[in-house]
Design a protein around this motif. Structure first.
Motif, mmCIF file in Angstrom:
data_model
loop_
_atom_site.group_PDB
_atom_site.id
_atom_site.type_symbol
_atom_site.label_atom_id
_atom_site.label_comp_id
_atom_site.label_asym_id
_atom_site.label_seq_id
_atom_site.Cartn_x
_atom_site.Cartn_y
_atom_site.Cartn_z
ATOM 1 N N ARG A 257 2.641 12.340 13.239
ATOM 2 C CA ARG A 257 2.542 11.231 12.293
ATOM 3 C C ARG A 257 2.029 9.956 12.964
ATOM 4 N N GLY A 258 2.490 9.672 14.139
ATOM 5 C CA GLY A 258 2.026 8.473 14.834
ATOM 6 C C GLY A 258 0.559 8.557 15.223
ATOM 7 N N THR A 259 0.143 9.709 15.690
ATOM 8 C CA THR A 259 -1.243 9.879 16.127
ATOM 9 C C THR A 259 -2.220 9.744 14.968
ATOM 10 N N THR A 260 -1.883 10.288 13.822
ATOM 11 C CA THR A 260 -2.810 10.298 12.689
ATOM 12 C C THR A 260 -2.644 9.101 11.758
ATOM 13 N N SER A 261 -1.703 8.222 12.035
ATOM 14 C CA SER A 261 -1.426 7.109 11.121
ATOM 15 C C SER A 261 -2.614 6.184 10.856
ATOM 16 N N PRO A 262 -3.561 5.976 11.779
ATOM 17 C CA PRO A 262 -4.686 5.073 11.461
ATOM 18 C C PRO A 262 -5.537 5.518 10.268
ATOM 19 N N LEU A 263 -5.532 6.811 9.933
ATOM 20 C CA LEU A 263 -6.311 7.285 8.778
ATOM 21 C C LEU A 263 -5.478 7.424 7.506
ATOM 22 N N ARG A 264 -4.171 7.326 7.626
ATOM 23 C CA ARG A 264 -3.311 7.590 6.472
ATOM 24 C C ARG A 264 -3.645 6.704 5.276
ATOM 25 N N GLN A 265 -3.945 5.441 5.505
ATOM 26 C CA GLN A 265 -4.251 4.533 4.387
ATOM 27 C C GLN A 265 -5.526 4.902 3.637
ATOM 28 N N TYR A 266 -6.353 5.746 4.243
ATOM 29 C CA TYR A 266 -7.617 6.148 3.607
ATOM 30 C C TYR A 266 -7.536 7.518 2.920
ATOM 31 N N GLN A 267 -6.380 8.166 2.939
ATOM 32 C CA GLN A 267 -6.271 9.465 2.276
ATOM 33 C C GLN A 267 -6.626 9.315 0.798
ATOM 34 N N ASP A 268 -7.367 10.280 0.295
ATOM 35 C CA ASP A 268 -7.854 10.227 -1.081
ATOM 36 C C ASP A 268 -6.715 10.557 -2.049
ATOM 37 N N GLY A 269 -6.150 9.521 -2.655
ATOM 38 C CA GLY A 269 -5.026 9.676 -3.564
ATOM 39 C C GLY A 269 -5.400 10.224 -4.931
ATOM 40 N N GLU A 270 -6.694 10.372 -5.200
ATOM 41 C CA GLU A 270 -7.123 10.922 -6.486
ATOM 42 C C GLU A 270 -7.069 12.447 -6.512
ATOM 43 N N ARG A 271 -6.868 13.060 -5.370
ATOM 44 C CA ARG A 271 -6.775 14.521 -5.290
ATOM 45 C C ARG A 271 -5.305 14.932 -5.394
ATOM 46 N N PRO A 272 -5.049 16.145 -5.863
ATOM 47 C CA PRO A 272 -3.661 16.616 -5.932
ATOM 48 C C PRO A 272 -2.985 16.618 -4.554
ATOM 49 N N SER A 273 -3.758 16.903 -3.513
ATOM 50 C CA SER A 273 -3.276 16.866 -2.137
ATOM 51 C C SER A 273 -4.389 16.273 -1.281
ATOM 52 N N PRO A 274 -4.056 15.425 -0.316
ATOM 53 C CA PRO A 274 -5.108 14.839 0.516
ATOM 54 C C PRO A 274 -5.689 15.801 1.550
ATOM 55 N N PHE A 275 -5.113 17.003 1.652
ATOM 56 C CA PHE A 275 -5.658 17.966 2.606
ATOM 57 C C PHE A 275 -5.588 19.372 2.039
ATOM 58 N N ALA A 276 -6.371 20.261 2.655
ATOM 59 C CA ALA A 276 -6.374 21.668 2.276
ATOM 60 C C ALA A 276 -6.498 22.511 3.542
ATOM 61 N N LEU A 277 -5.859 23.673 3.538
ATOM 62 C CA LEU A 277 -5.909 24.618 4.655
ATOM 63 C C LEU A 277 -6.735 25.828 4.239
#
Length: 105
Positions: free
Chosen positions: A78-98
């Protein structure tokens, strides 16, 4: 030709206003340097959508789901990836996919 069984790709969807686009790139580079020696991480890319300049994605490739989940569950994730967290696309059901690689040429 079939793919290496088990490799996983993770797509993180991002969105930024035009003025924030340089900050997205800077955050991506900072995070990528920090993750360079992460066990199981094979690499990553920052992608920009051609038809929607404010849309970005980070595509990372992992040796397998277990390696990704071990990193994601770790305390530094969480700490390492926090600089991008504010840019996650909130219009999608989930900001990521596997995605598991099931075949390739």
């Amino acid at each position: 030709m079939s793919g290496a069984p088990g490799r996983v790709r993770v797509m993180l969807y991002l969105r930024a206003a035009e003025a924030e686009e340089p900050a997205v790139a800077a955050a991506y580079h900072t995070i990528s340097k920090d993750l360079a020696s992460t066990p199981g991480l094979l690499g990553n890319e920052l992608l920009r959508e051609v038809t929607d300049p404010g849309a970005f994605a980070v595509l990372s490739e992992w040796e397998g789901l277990a390696a990704f989940q071990a990193w994601e569950a770790g305390s530094a994730h969480r700490g390492t990836t926090s600089p991008l967290r504010q840019y996650q696309d909130g219009e999608r059901p989930s900001p990521f996919a596997l995605f598991e690689v099931t075949a390739e040429y």
